[in-house]
Scaffold this active site. Structure first.
Site, PDB file in Angstrom:
ATOM      1  N   CYS A  73       0.799  -1.222   0.000  1.00 42.98           N
ATOM      2  CA  CYS A  73       0.000   0.000   0.000  1.00 42.98           C
ATOM      3  C   CYS A  73       0.834   1.274   0.000  1.00 42.98           C
ATOM      4  O   CYS A  73       0.277   2.356  -0.062  1.00 42.98           O
ATOM      5  CB  CYS A  73      -0.916   0.001   1.224  1.00 42.98           C
ATOM      6  SG  CYS A  73      -0.012  -0.071   2.768  1.00 42.98           S
TER       7      CYS A  73
HETATM    8  C1  LIG Z   1       0.548  -4.866   3.396  1.00 39.95           C
HETATM    9  S1  LIG Z   1       1.624  -6.211   3.559  1.00 39.95           S
HETATM   10  C2  LIG Z   1       0.476  -7.541   3.690  1.00 39.95           C
HETATM   11  C3  LIG Z   1       0.452  -8.142   5.060  1.00 39.95           C
HETATM   12  C4  LIG Z   1      -0.456  -9.350   5.228  1.00 39.95           C
HETATM   13  N1  LIG Z   1      -1.782  -9.145   4.707  1.00 39.95           N
HETATM   14  C5  LIG Z   1      -0.550  -9.754   6.689  1.00 39.95           C
HETATM   15  O1  LIG Z   1      -1.652  -9.940   7.212  1.00 39.95           O
HETATM   16  O2  LIG Z   1       0.500  -9.842   7.333  1.00 39.95           O
HETATM   17  C6  LIG Z   1       2.256  -6.419   1.932  1.00 39.95           C
HETATM   18  C7  LIG Z   1       3.307  -7.521   1.832  1.00 39.95           C
HETATM   19  O3  LIG Z   1       3.614  -7.737   0.434  1.00 39.95           O
HETATM   20  C8  LIG Z   1       4.952  -8.172   0.359  1.00 39.95           C
HETATM   21  N2  LIG Z   1       5.401  -8.025  -1.038  1.00 39.95           N
HETATM   22  C9  LIG Z   1       5.874  -6.910  -1.660  1.00 39.95           C
HETATM   23  N3  LIG Z   1       6.186  -7.166  -2.934  1.00 39.95           N
HETATM   24  C10 LIG Z   1       5.912  -8.478  -3.144  1.00 39.95           C
HETATM   25  C11 LIG Z   1       6.043  -9.346  -4.270  1.00 39.95           C
HETATM   26  N4  LIG Z   1       6.514  -8.884  -5.440  1.00 39.95           N
HETATM   27  N5  LIG Z   1       5.669 -10.638  -4.131  1.00 39.95           N
HETATM   28  C12 LIG Z   1       5.199 -11.117  -2.949  1.00 39.95           C
HETATM   29  N6  LIG Z   1       5.069 -10.335  -1.834  1.00 39.95           N
HETATM   30  C13 LIG Z   1       5.414  -9.039  -1.933  1.00 39.95           C
HETATM   31  C14 LIG Z   1       5.669  -7.274   1.355  1.00 39.95           C
HETATM   32  O4  LIG Z   1       6.908  -7.803   1.751  1.00 39.95           O
HETATM   33  C15 LIG Z   1       4.638  -7.191   2.495  1.00 39.95           C
HETATM   34  O5  LIG Z   1       4.900  -8.138   3.495  1.00 39.95           O
END
Ligand SMILES: C[S@@+](CC[C@H](N)C(=O)[O-])C[C@H]1O[C@@H](n2cnc3c(N)ncnc32)[C@H](O)[C@@H]1O
Length: 276
Positions: A73
């Protein structure tokens, strides 16, 4: 409740996983790039998230019913750079779209900051909804507040739910249940506030009178910094949930997570309505 299978994208510490498991959901694949969050997820759920979602081949994903993800986000939030869909992190929504088109699950649940609704005067959100509809889904959205679903935290987030067009069922968001648990129960003492501030990622220790304060409270008249265990509880995780990394990493992982209670309520609603 019927069992169902889900895929957990951007899985973090598994707020989706924790909530959906409580409705009988079985995770068949998760995706995450942060090694510390991957370790947390592995230890708690015995599943090792695959890495970058953009590298996942559709053919390698087992059959599943529900796709979920709190897509990154930073590019939409008030504190981020606000690059929107131009930002590589904002563009990750297109990975969700790729998987929806390729796998066609019965439904999806996405979560993001409220700022997504107003980003670029609402144009970004409109594009996202249109793209999701083009995947063959009826799409619903609502801003839900954590404290309306049983955990004492002020945290408003936008939830987007899609139901595949051939499933002739309407979705409605679950009714608020209220919050019997108070912050004083979590902090085990008299608190001035009924609800915790939004658990955030940065800005810890800014001071109780600072406008950015979110971690300092008065408990029994004394200053108290919210602990990792208390953060877990107001996000709907058990206090003994394993978190990898040092304290900074731990607060960050919890601040990134989705409140498990909201996901559980949406999951149950999808089941009650016969969608999954
Ligand atoms: C807002 S957090 C989501 C957290 C999750 N919903 C939870 O309850 O813990 C977004 C996550 O997306 C991951 N992320 C970022 N880019 C990504 C990618 N290309 N592939 C997979 N995960 C990714 C980040 O590391 C981060 O942990």
């Amino acid at each position: 409740m019927a069992e169902f299978r889900f895929v957990d994208l951007f899985s973090g510490i598994g707020g989706f996983h924790y909530g959906l498991a409580r409705c009988g959901g079985k995770c068949v694949m998760a995706s995450e790039i942060d090694p510390i969050a991957i370790e947390t997820y592995q230890k708690n759920y015995s599943i090792t998230p695959k890495g970058d979602v953009s590298k996942i081949d559709i053919a390698d994903i087992p059959q599943f019913d529900l796709l979920c993800g709190g897509f990154p986000c930073q590019s939409f939030s008030n504190v981020g750079q606000k690059g929107g869909l131009e930002d590589p992190r904002g563009a990750l929504i297109y990975q969700v779209i790729r998987l929806l088109k390729g796998c066609k699950p019965k439904a999806f649940i996405l979560e993001n900051v409220k700022g997504l609704l107003s980003h670029d005067k609402g144009k970004t959100f409109k594009i996202i909804i249109e793209e999701l509809e083009k995947c063959g889904y009826k799409v619903y959205h609502e801003v839900l507040e954590a404290k309306d679903y049983g955990v004492p935290q002020i945290r408003k987030r936008v939830f987007i739910v899609g139901v595949r067009n051939d499933i002739k069922k309407f979705f409605t968001f679950p009714e608020p249940t209220g919050c019997e648990k108070k912050l004083s129960d979590v902090m085990r003492g008299e608190t001035e506030r009924e609800y915790a501030f939004t658990i955030r990622i940065g800005g810890r220790r800014s001071g109780i009178d600072n406008k950015y304060n979110w971690d300092c409270y008065r408990v029994n008249g004394e200053l108290h910094y919210i602990t990792v265990e208390e953060c877990l509880e107001v996000q709907g995780f058990p206090r003994d949930f394993y978190l990898a990394g040092n304290k900074d990493n731990q607060y960050k992982q919890i601040g990134n997570a989705v409140p498990t209670v909201i996901i559980e309520a949406i999951g149950k609603q999808l089941q009650v309505l016969g969608i999954i």
